[in-house]
Design a protein around this motif. Structure first.
Motif, mmCIF file in Angstrom:
data_model
loop_
_atom_site.group_PDB
_atom_site.id
_atom_site.type_symbol
_atom_site.label_atom_id
_atom_site.label_comp_id
_atom_site.label_asym_id
_atom_site.label_seq_id
_atom_site.Cartn_x
_atom_site.Cartn_y
_atom_site.Cartn_z
ATOM 1 N N ALA A 59 0.827 -1.206 0.000
ATOM 2 C CA ALA A 59 0.000 0.000 0.000
ATOM 3 C C ALA A 59 0.861 1.256 0.000
ATOM 4 O O ALA A 59 0.576 2.226 -0.723
ATOM 5 C CB ALA A 59 -0.928 -0.015 1.216
ATOM 6 N N VAL A 60 1.929 1.256 0.796
ATOM 7 C CA VAL A 60 2.827 2.417 0.836
ATOM 8 C C VAL A 60 3.530 2.579 -0.509
ATOM 9 O O VAL A 60 3.676 3.707 -1.016
ATOM 10 C CB VAL A 60 3.842 2.272 1.979
ATOM 11 C CG1 VAL A 60 4.903 3.356 1.897
ATOM 12 C CG2 VAL A 60 3.134 2.331 3.331
ATOM 13 N N ALA A 61 3.967 1.481 -1.097
ATOM 14 C CA ALA A 61 4.607 1.558 -2.410
ATOM 15 C C ALA A 61 3.666 2.189 -3.431
ATOM 16 O O ALA A 61 4.083 3.025 -4.252
ATOM 17 C CB ALA A 61 5.043 0.167 -2.858
ATOM 18 N N GLY A 62 2.394 1.805 -3.378
ATOM 19 C CA GLY A 62 1.425 2.392 -4.294
ATOM 20 C C GLY A 62 1.258 3.887 -4.093
ATOM 21 O O GLY A 62 1.160 4.650 -5.066
ATOM 22 N N LEU A 63 1.236 4.326 -2.831
ATOM 23 C CA LEU A 63 1.120 5.759 -2.548
ATOM 24 C C LEU A 63 2.313 6.530 -3.101
ATOM 25 O O LEU A 63 2.157 7.643 -3.633
ATOM 26 C CB LEU A 63 1.006 5.981 -1.045
ATOM 27 C CG LEU A 63 -0.295 5.533 -0.373
ATOM 28 C CD1 LEU A 63 -0.200 5.726 1.133
ATOM 29 C CD2 LEU A 63 -1.489 6.312 -0.929
ATOM 30 N N LEU A 64 3.502 5.971 -2.981
ATOM 31 C CA LEU A 64 4.691 6.671 -3.470
ATOM 32 C C LEU A 64 4.726 6.706 -4.994
ATOM 33 O O LEU A 64 5.160 7.705 -5.590
ATOM 34 C CB LEU A 64 5.944 6.009 -2.900
ATOM 35 C CG LEU A 64 6.132 6.244 -1.395
ATOM 36 C CD1 LEU A 64 7.200 5.331 -0.825
ATOM 37 C CD2 LEU A 64 6.491 7.709 -1.126
ATOM 38 N N ARG A 65 4.260 5.649 -5.623
ATOM 39 C CA ARG A 65 4.169 5.695 -7.096
ATOM 40 C C ARG A 65 3.181 6.781 -7.517
ATOM 41 O O ARG A 65 3.451 7.559 -8.444
ATOM 42 C CB ARG A 65 3.732 4.336 -7.634
ATOM 43 C CG ARG A 65 4.777 3.241 -7.473
ATOM 44 C CD ARG A 65 4.356 1.957 -8.186
ATOM 45 N NE ARG A 65 5.305 0.883 -7.894
ATOM 46 C CZ ARG A 65 5.098 -0.078 -6.991
ATOM 47 N NH1 ARG A 65 3.930 -0.120 -6.335
ATOM 48 N NH2 ARG A 65 6.009 -0.998 -6.769
ATOM 49 N N ASP A 66 2.036 6.841 -6.840
ATOM 50 C CA ASP A 66 1.031 7.857 -7.167
ATOM 51 C C ASP A 66 1.529 9.272 -6.881
ATOM 52 O O ASP A 66 1.025 10.239 -7.465
ATOM 53 C CB ASP A 66 -0.256 7.601 -6.388
ATOM 54 C CG ASP A 66 -0.975 6.334 -6.853
ATOM 55 O OD1 ASP A 66 -0.649 5.839 -7.949
ATOM 56 O OD2 ASP A 66 -1.844 5.839 -6.106
ATOM 57 N N ALA A 67 2.510 9.398 -5.976
ATOM 58 C CA ALA A 67 3.061 10.720 -5.651
ATOM 59 C C ALA A 67 4.150 11.139 -6.624
ATOM 60 O O ALA A 67 4.792 12.182 -6.418
ATOM 61 C CB ALA A 67 3.619 10.713 -4.224
ATOM 62 N N GLY A 68 4.377 10.338 -7.654
ATOM 63 C CA GLY A 68 5.310 10.742 -8.701
ATOM 64 C C GLY A 68 6.717 10.221 -8.553
ATOM 65 O O GLY A 68 7.617 10.668 -9.275
ATOM 66 N N MET A 69 6.925 9.255 -7.667
ATOM 67 C CA MET A 69 8.262 8.687 -7.524
ATOM 68 C C MET A 69 8.465 7.644 -8.626
ATOM 69 O O MET A 69 7.740 6.645 -8.687
ATOM 70 C CB MET A 69 8.436 8.065 -6.148
ATOM 71 C CG MET A 69 8.292 9.060 -5.001
ATOM 72 S SD MET A 69 9.548 10.363 -5.025
ATOM 73 C CE MET A 69 10.972 9.485 -4.378
#
Length: 461
Positions: A59-69
Motif C-alpha cells: 500500500a505504501v509503495a502504491g502511494l509513493l508511485r502515485d506521488a510521482g516517484m
C-alpha cells in the motif's frame, strides 16, 4: 552523494501561502490514504500475521508511485544469521546534476493493539479534530507527511529525494544495519529527515535535538532449586518475588533518582514542562508524587530513567501455597545523550550483582541496546528546518529532547557520517503512541505536510 553548503534562502511568505493552499486542497485525499493505512493491522511482532505487514508495504509503495516517484521497490535484508527482515519500501527520484539529495524516513509497521481502546484500533475514528487508530500517529502519519509533501511539490522538486519506509521499527529494526549496507548507494543522502518524533504541543512545532539511548536486561533472582510448602518452610526462607522486589527497590533513591553508579547525565534543557500539563498528558493519578529532582524536561530527556517493564512470577489465578523458587524482572534503562550503552549495561549489571538480597542467586541476561543521539543545534539543515516550521505554524519551533529512543539513528550516522540528520514528527503530547487510543491531530498533520514541502524547497535552493 555530493557536498553542499546547504545554506538556504529565507522562506518566501507568498510561496508559503501558495503551498498552504495546495496542502489544504490535497489534505482530504491524504486523510483518506492515512485511514486506509490504519485499517491494515501491520504489527511486525512475530506473534501476529505478517501478511498484513506485506499488505502495508504494498500500500505504501502504491502511494509513493502515485506521488510521482519513478523508482519504487519493496526490499528486505537478510542478516548473517539467516534472519529475513520485514519488507521496506525504497523510492527514488534523482535531482538535477549537482543538487543535494534528501532521504525521507518513516516506518509502516505498528505496535500490537493492546487493550482498553474506546474504539476499534484498526478502524480510524475522528473525535474533536483527532484521528484515532493504531499507527495513526506512529508512524503512518509520518508516511503520509512524506507522500503529501511530494504530491504538493509535484514536478517542482529541485532536490533529489529518496523515501525509505521501514517495516520493522517497532521490533527494534533487527535487520536495519544489514539493509543500510546492502543498499548503501540507494539510500545515500546529504540530509536525512526522520519523521518519527513529536512536536512541543498542538500549535507549537518542535525539532528534536536529542534522544535518549537504551539498554535492557532480564534479572532473575533464585532462592531454591524447587518450590516448597509456604507453611512448612515459610519464615527462614523468603520467596523469590519478595527478594526480587527488594533488589528492584535498590535501583532508585528516596527521591526516585536512578541510583546506579556511573551513569551519565547531560546538561539541563533550556525549556521546561509544566507539571500540571505533564500529569494530564501522562494520566498521573491524583496524589502520586513525581520522581526525581530538577527540571521536568531534564528528568524526561537528559537524565537516565529506569523502569520495570515486565515481571515473571506465579500468577494469582494459578498460584499455590508454595514459596516461589525464582522470579524475573525485565528492566528498561533509558540513557542520557553522551552515554555509551556498553558502559551503562556494565554499570547496571554490577549494581544488580552487588545488591543481591540475602545472598540470593542473581542472573543478568542482556537484551536490546541503542545509542543516544545529540544533534548539532545550529547546522545549516537545522536552520532550514526551523525556518520551514516557523512559516508553517506561524510560531517558532522549540528545540526539544525526547525521552524515548530511536537507536537506528546511530546506525545512519555510522553509515553516512557526513549527512545532516533532522528528527521531526507529527505527534503531540496527547498522541499516546504505543498506548490505547493512539491518535494524530489532523490540523497538526496538515501543518507537517506544509513544513516538509517548505523544507524540501529550502534545501533544494
Amino acid at each position: 552523494m555530493t557536498s553542499h553548503s546547504l545554506d538556504p534562502a529565507p522562506v518566501d511568505p507568498t510561496r508559503t501561502e501558495a503551498l498552504r493552499a495546495r496542502v489544504a486542497a490535497a489534505f482530504p485525499a491524504l486523510r483518506a490514504d492515512l485511514e486506509a493505512l490504519v485499517r491494515i493491522p501491520s504489527v511486525s511482532n512475530d506473534a501476529f500475521d505478517q501478511a498484513h505487514v506485506e499488505a502495508s508495504a504494498e500500500a505504501v509503495a502504491g502511494l509513493l508511485r502515485d506521488a510521482g516517484m519513478p523508482e519504487v521497490e519493496v526490499l528486505r535484508a537478510t542478516n548473517p544469521d539467516g534472519r529475513v527482515g520485514a519488507p521496506a519500501i525504497v523510492a527514488r527520484r534523482p535531482g538535477p546534476a549537482g543538487a543535494p539529495t534528501v532521504l525521507l524516513y518513516a516506518h509502516h509497521d505498528v505496535q500490537p493493539p493492546g487493550t482498553d481502546w474506546d474504539t476499534d484500533p484498526f478502524e480510524p475514528t475522528e473525535r474533536d479534530g483527532r484521528l484515532f487508530g493504531r499507527g495513526a500517529a506512529d508512524d503512518k502519519a509520518g508516511v503520509i507527511a512524506h507522500v503529501g509533501a511530494l504530491r504538493v511539490l509535484a514536478d517542482e522538486l529541485g532536490a533529489g529525494v529518496t523515501v525509505f519506509v521501514e517495516g520493522e521499527e517497532e521490533i527494534g529494526s533487527p535487520t536495519f544495519t544489514t539493509f543500510l549496507h546492502e543498499h548503501r548507494e540507494r539510500l545515500a543522502a546529504d540530509v536525512i529527515v526522520v519523521a518519527d518524533s513529536s512536536n512541543w504541543k498542538v500549535g507549537v512545532p518542535g525539532l528534536t535535538t536529542s534522544l535518549r539511548g537504551l539498554v535492557g536486561c532480564d534479572v532473575e533472582v533464585a532462592v531454591l532449586d524447587h518450590a516448597v510448602h509456604s507453611g512448612m518452610y515459610g519464615g527462614p526462607i523468603l520467596d523469590a518475588p519478595t527478594l526480587l522486589a527488594r533488589l528492584v527497590a535498590t535501583l532508585h533513591d528516596d527521591d526516585g533518582e536512578v541510583a546506579v553508579a556511573g551513569l551519565v547525565r547531560a546538561a539541563d534543557p533550556t525549556v521546561d514542562y509544566d507539571e500540571a500539563e505533564l500529569r494530564a498528558d501522562a494520566g498521573v493519578l491524583d496524589g502520586v508524587r513525581l520522581a526525581g529532582t530538577g527540571p521536568l524536561t531534564a528528568r524526561l530527556w537528559t537524565r537516565p530513567a529506569l523502569s520495570v517493564i515486565g515481571f515473571d512470577a506465579p500468577r494469582i489465578a494459578t498460584s499455590s501455597n508454595t514459596i516461589a523458587p525464582r522470579a524475573t524482572a525485565r528492566l528498561s534503562l533509558r540513557l542520557a545523550p553522551g552515554q555509551d550503552p556498553a558502559a551503562a549495561m556494565a554499570a547496571l549489571r554490577a549494581h544488580l550483582l552487588e545488591h543481591a538480597p540475602f545472598g540470593a542467586r542473581v542472573t543478568v541476561t542482556e537484551k536490546e541496546a541503542g545509542k543516544p543521539f545529540q544533534a548539532p543545534a545550529d547546522s545549516a539543515a537545522m536552520r532550514a528546518a526551523r525556518a520551514a516550521f516557523a512559516a508553517a505554524w506561524g510560531t517558532e519551533p522549540v528545540d526539544l529532547g525526547i525521552g524515548g529512543s530511536i537507536p537506528f539513528i546511530a546506525d545512519l550516522l555510522d553509515v553516512y557520517p557526513d549527512a545532516a540528520i533532522l528528527v521531526t514528527g507529527v505527534e503531540d503530547p496527547d498522541s499516546r503512541a504505543h498506548g490505547a487510543n493512539e491518535s494524530v491531530h489532523l490540523g497538526e498533520l496538515e501543518r507537517v505536510v506544509l513544513a516538509e514541502a517548505l523544507l524540501l524547497e529550502a534545501l533544494a535552493r
